[in-house]
Design a protein around this motif. Structure first.
Motif, PDB file in Angstrom:
ATOM      1  N   HIS A 113      41.687  23.486  47.841  1.00 54.51           N
ATOM      2  CA  HIS A 113      40.324  23.022  48.124  1.00 54.51           C
ATOM      3  C   HIS A 113      39.624  22.936  46.775  1.00 54.51           C
ATOM      4  O   HIS A 113      40.247  23.216  45.739  1.00 54.51           O
ATOM      5  N   HIS A 115      36.730  24.380  45.487  1.00 59.87           N
ATOM      6  CA  HIS A 115      35.803  25.407  44.976  1.00 59.87           C
ATOM      7  C   HIS A 115      36.088  25.694  43.502  1.00 59.87           C
ATOM      8  O   HIS A 115      37.188  25.483  43.007  1.00 59.87           O
ATOM      9  N   ASP A 117      36.767  28.195  41.675  1.00 55.96           N
ATOM     10  CA  ASP A 117      37.838  29.073  41.196  1.00 55.96           C
ATOM     11  C   ASP A 117      39.232  28.505  41.504  1.00 55.96           C
ATOM     12  O   ASP A 117      40.231  29.114  41.154  1.00 55.96           O
ATOM     13  N   HIS A 118      39.275  27.348  42.128  1.00 60.55           N
ATOM     14  CA  HIS A 118      40.559  26.697  42.431  1.00 60.55           C
ATOM     15  C   HIS A 118      40.660  25.356  41.704  1.00 60.55           C
ATOM     16  O   HIS A 118      41.732  24.934  41.300  1.00 60.55           O
ATOM     17  N   HIS A 184      37.277  28.118  55.823  1.00 58.84           N
ATOM     18  CA  HIS A 184      36.691  28.664  54.587  1.00 58.84           C
ATOM     19  C   HIS A 184      35.862  27.573  53.905  1.00 58.84           C
ATOM     20  O   HIS A 184      34.738  27.808  53.464  1.00 58.84           O
ATOM     21  N   ASP A 206      42.308  30.292  50.045  1.00 59.40           N
ATOM     22  CA  ASP A 206      41.168  31.002  50.628  1.00 59.40           C
ATOM     23  C   ASP A 206      41.102  30.922  52.153  1.00 59.40           C
ATOM     24  O   ASP A 206      40.145  31.408  52.762  1.00 59.40           O
TER      25      ASP A 206
HETATM   26 ZN   LIG Z   1      37.162  28.943  48.097  1.00 56.13          ZN
END
Ligand SMILES: [Zn+2]
Length: 268
Positions: A113, A115, A117-118, A184, A206
């Motif tokens: 996904h 976000h 941190d990814h 998520h 996540d």
């Molecule tokens: Zn996430």
């Protein structure tokens, strides 16, 4: 399972945060009559990427945290809730160096996904030859974000990438499956690898932060895009894991990362 390929999990730094974000478990986080001033729990939240070396190409699953997180995330307003801690050897580019892989050797860049941190190093793939992939639901979801950021999304991470999207569960390459596990975020995916020696691994990203979220019983995190979808996705992971006798690798589980040895782990 005849496809000879390997997967290497690369720990790429960590956040620290209040456990409440990750695990909304009253027994662990809430004040009680006996403990009215129960302190918050400040915990480590490790982040990882996965390098898959497959006869049909090198795949990277997620990109982790960016070196310039503090300036990049400053406008989000939630910086102090999620500070990053990483030693020099733990950053994404250091880890790729450590395993001897350069960015332009990556054939497929798959995001669980988008976000921060990814997809935090996603912009490094602007203009590379990698085929860039995420779920259609995730790309549709983020299309409404017009400003610099929204929640844990930073547009700059992914806005210049040319995505190919997947819908439904797909076998992306032989032995490499992408599972739709939303909730998520708009369209979080999990990664199922049917490895020749190890058997099946499922990287949940996540869709499931921690073993404590997975249970059973499953325990919700402190935030979700869609909690009902989150719950269905957890049960889907559990069903697939049971059917395939899989080892489940959670998205941010410090205890699990410690058990695995805190460094790159390779499975064949
Ligand atoms: Zn996430």
């Amino acid at each position: 399972m005849t496809n000879e390929f390997s997967a290497t999990m690369l720990p790429v730094g960590k956040f620290q945060t209040d456990l409440t974000w990750m695990l909304f478990d009253p027994a662990k986080i809430m004040a009680t009559r006996q403990e009215p001033h129960k302190p918050a729990q400040w915990v480590d939240v490790p982040v990882h990427t996965v390098l898959i070396e497959h006869p049909e190409g090198k795949i990277l699953w997620d990109t982790g945290l960016p070196r310039d997180w503090e300036t990049k995330w400053e406008p989000t307003g939630i910086l102090d809730f999620w500070p990053v801690v990483a030693d020099e050897h733990e950053w994404f580019d250091s880890r790729l160096n450590e395993v001897g892989v350069s960015l332009d050797e990556i054939d497929y860049m798959i995001f669980s996904h988008l976000h921060w941190d990814h997809a935090g190093n996603g912009s490094l793939f602007n203009g590379t030859n990698a085929q860039v992939v995420c779920s259609k639901a995730e790309l549709d979801g983020v299309s409404s974000i017009k400003g610099y950021c929204e929640g844990p999304y930073i547009r700059h991470d992914w806005s210049e990438l040319n995505f190919d999207t997947v819908e439904g569960d797909v076998e992306f390459l032989p032995g490499v499956k992408l599972l739709q596990t939303p909730g998520h975020s708009f369209g979080t995916m999990s990664l199922q690898l049917d490895l020749p020696d190890t058997g099946t691994l499922i990287f949940t990203s996540d869709a499931v932060f921690l073993g404590d979220n997975y249970g059973p019983p499953s325990i919700t995190p402190g935030f979700n895009y869609d909690s009902e979808a989150w719950l269905s996705s957890v049960e889907k992971v559990r069903r697939v894991a049971q059917e395939t006798d899989a080892t489940v690798i959670f998205g941010h589980d410090a205890e699990q990362v410690r058990r695995l040895g805190d460094g790159p782990v390779r499975w064949t």
